[in-house]
Each structure stands twice: as C-alpha cells, then as structure tokens.
Design an enzyme around this catalytic site. Sequence first.
Site, PDB file in Angstrom:
ATOM      1  N   HIS A   1       0.810  -1.215   0.000  1.00 15.78           N
ATOM      2  CA  HIS A   1       0.000   0.000   0.000  1.00 15.78           C
ATOM      3  C   HIS A   1       0.848   1.272   0.000  1.00 15.78           C
ATOM      4  O   HIS A   1       0.350   2.354  -0.293  1.00 15.78           O
ATOM      5  CB  HIS A   1      -0.975   0.010   1.190  1.00 15.78           C
ATOM      6  CG  HIS A   1      -0.326   0.146   2.522  1.00 15.78           C
ATOM      7  ND1 HIS A   1       0.056  -0.936   3.289  1.00 15.78           N
ATOM      8  CD2 HIS A   1       0.019   1.235   3.243  1.00 15.78           C
ATOM      9  CE1 HIS A   1       0.590  -0.500   4.418  1.00 15.78           C
ATOM     10  NE2 HIS A   1       0.579   0.811   4.411  1.00 15.78           N
TER      11      HIS A   1
ATOM     12  N   ASP B   1       0.138  -7.712   1.077  1.00 12.44           N
ATOM     13  CA  ASP B   1       0.565  -6.332   1.311  1.00 12.44           C
ATOM     14  C   ASP B   1       2.086  -6.219   1.294  1.00 12.44           C
ATOM     15  O   ASP B   1       2.700  -5.622   2.172  1.00 12.44           O
ATOM     16  CB  ASP B   1       0.016  -5.787   2.638  1.00 12.44           C
ATOM     17  CG  ASP B   1       0.128  -4.259   2.724  1.00 12.44           C
ATOM     18  OD1 ASP B   1       0.306  -3.625   1.678  1.00 12.44           O
ATOM     19  OD2 ASP B   1       0.051  -3.722   3.850  1.00 12.44           O
TER      20      ASP B   1
ATOM     21  N   SER C   1       4.910   2.036   7.796  1.00 11.10           N
ATOM     22  CA  SER C   1       4.596   0.895   6.936  1.00 11.10           C
ATOM     23  C   SER C   1       5.712   0.595   5.958  1.00 11.10           C
ATOM     24  O   SER C   1       6.255   1.494   5.318  1.00 11.10           O
ATOM     25  CB  SER C   1       3.313   1.156   6.150  1.00 11.10           C
ATOM     26  OG  SER C   1       2.194   0.751   6.872  1.00 11.10           O
TER      27      SER C   1
END
Length: 461
Positions: free
Chosen positions: A107, A139, A216
């Site tokens: 993402h 992901d 992230s």
Amino acid sequence: MRGDTRLWPSLIALTFVAVSGLSVSDGRSHASSPMSMDTDLFRAIARRQDPVVVAILTTSRRQSPNPQDIERFERVFGWLPEGFRARHDTGSGFLISRDGEILTADHVVADADVIRVRLLATETTTYRATVVGRDPVSDSALIRLQEPPGDLPFATLGDSDALQAGDWVMAIGNPYELGHTVTVGVVGHQARALDSTEGQRQMLIQTDASMNPGSSGGPLLNVRGEVVGISAAMVADEIGAGSGIGFAVPINDVKALLPQLRAGKVVRGHLGVTLRQERITDDDATALGLPRAGGALITSVDMGSTADTAGLQCGDVIVDFAGAAVMGADDLMARVSATLPGSRARATVHRDGRTRTVEVEVEELPSGITTREELGLEESANFGLSLGDSRDGSFVRSVEDDSPAAEAGIEEGDVVRKVNRRIVHTAAEATRELQRVQVGHPTFVVVWRGGRETLVEMQRD
C-alpha cells in the site's frame, strides 16, 4: 506507513503504517531471558540495522481524471480542480541486496506515479526507484533503485515461523516523516488472522512495538537483528490515534513470494468460492450433519467459476483438499492460494449428511493490479513527469517536486504537443522523444495550456 487509513472489517480501524547480515548476539534466542534484554543489545541492533532502512517518498494523483475532462477544464477555466492535483505520501522499506532491491508494504507504492528513496547515510539525496513486483493480498512489494550507489548494506531475512508470543522485537521506520525511528516491544500473537484484499485472509504478526503513519514497509527485527516481518498496520481509533497494537507481514510469506515479485507478477490459486471465516464448532457440526467439527463451509459459489463447474454448492463443507484434512477456512484458503493455477485437485465434500469427492480445477486469482501500460501511462525518466494519453497529445499526469520539469514550469494537466519540434500524439511518443535527449542538453517542449500553446525549456538530469 502512509498517511491514509485503511479499514479492516475485523477491527476498529488499522492505519497503514534491516540489516547488514552481521550478528548482534551469540546466535541463541534471548526472548526467554529477561536479564539479557539490556540497553546494549538494543543499541547494537539499532546501530547495525539502521543503515538498511530507507524512507520512501511517493507522488500520486488523488484520482485519475478522464483526459477529456482535463482538456475541458484547461480550455474553459485555464486551471485544474483539486482532485487532479498530486498527492505526496511517505513510507518505509529496507534493502535486501547490494543492487538496490527494497522490500516494502504494497500500500506504500500501490498508487505511486513517482517513487523516490532516501537512504540513512545520504538524507539530503534521494534516488529514483521503480516497482518490480506487487502483491496486494500479502501487502508486500519489491522496488528497485534505478541508479543505486555502490556498496549498499542489506538485510538478513530471518525465520518468522520461529517467533513465539512474548519474544522481543524491534521496529524501525519513518513515522510522520521524522526520519529513522526505533521502537521496541514483544510479539503479542504470532499468527493473527485478519481480512486482507480479494476476499483473502492474511496471518499477521501482532506486536506492541509502536507503528505509526509512515512506518509501513519498515522491518520488524528479532533479537538477532534479522528481519522477521514487514510493518503493515496499526489499530487506530476514529481520529487515527494508535492503540499500541501493530501488525507485520511474516517475512517467511514474503520470502516464498520473492521469486514471483522479482519476476514482476505474483500468481495465486483460487476456487471461486466464499468461505465462512469462523471455525466450525461442535454445535455447527451437529446442525450441518457433520460427524465432527472441522472443514470449511462454503457460503457462496461464483457463477461460471471452476468450483461451479465442479458442482460445489453453497452449504457444502470441504473437509479434505488434495489428500489432506481441512482444519478451517484459513487453512483451505492458504493451500489453494499456494496451488499452481490450472492444476486439478480432489476435494472431499460433506453435503446433506453424505460425503462425496469432486475434482476441481484451481483457477488464477485476479490480482486487481492495473499496470501503467494498461492505463496508458508513461514515466519520462530523468525529467520528473508522468504522462498519459489524451485526444490531442500526451497530457502531464503528475510533476515531481524539484524535478527538471517542475523547474521549467511544466504543470499537471499540460497537453504535450511537440518535443524538440517533433509532433507527438501519445504518451509513448512523447516519452520516446524525451529519452533521445542527452544529459545536460536543452529540451524544448510545446504544451497546450489555458487555450494556447506555450513553449518551455528544460534539461535532463
């Protein structure tokens, strides 16, 4: 972790939030020995692993406008609406090879038109990067520096299956664009099942090592300084504040996908059915006529799918797949996902108190990834602009900050008519002409803007 919020159905909200290969311990696990968890150990891990962690800076559009809409706004109003402008986000990643390969969360780069990477040792310099492969289900994504500097450090990938609840872990990332930040915590659960994309479930490492927007894609490290996960999300409240619980993609899952990521495409198996996520209890087994609890309950079958062709029905319970008992929906989905599309497998199904065996073909799970080529987009290397096709020429989809295009005054929504006197009709043609230009040489571009042609000059980096 980017600054956006992603909702996971099983929780309130999850905000999407590296190592030289040198050992920092004696090779034995320290998780069971609290006395060994001293400051010197954490300092050593951070000092050795910090250099492999990178900050990822992306530029993307908030929406993909219709080229005709761009032309209409340009012709009538001479400006672009807010929705056509670029969005800038940040995330983290970590180097896994000396030639500039970087693992990150999908993402972080999924919608990026331009990707730049900042290394720890050169925080005043950024390097262009391109996406090599993506996998929205896990992901995870692999990107590569276009012109990496020499002698890059890189991470050692550990064994996430060896983690246990209570083990110490360290997260390193780039939260809130503050730069490299180290947090420490323990594993709360080694395999927490959460809903992912494409109707899939993903087993994630749960930890209280702090993760925040911008984290992230960064590494989760064990006490030996090995990467055991990729930071992916945190539990957040309605206003985005963290709760102290974060999640990471197990590195063993990513290692299994790495050859496919390097090849540019991840292929997964799929049956074309929806399964109930909850385990079948003893009471469920009685109601379904099963001899014992277990298996995966089908709640719907996609019309025209291979499961439909094989005769699978809503209400069927798959108790065995490819010769092995099915423990639950997560077990079956993981095994089907790992099966090569096109292969056939026998499934034992319990229906209306009877057991039957069917042969079903495993089909390919649609990736949901649209490539730049499919969108008609071209990235003009070393000029800092992304181009798309329009009726009268290639339109400028985005302009990177501080790039040659930005310095020359190229604007988002400009329609490129000519490059060095050559008429161009498509993004591919414009890109080809721009790539002909030698470094340091001037480039003259005619763009259509505000109802008239404008000549701009820029130089290639």
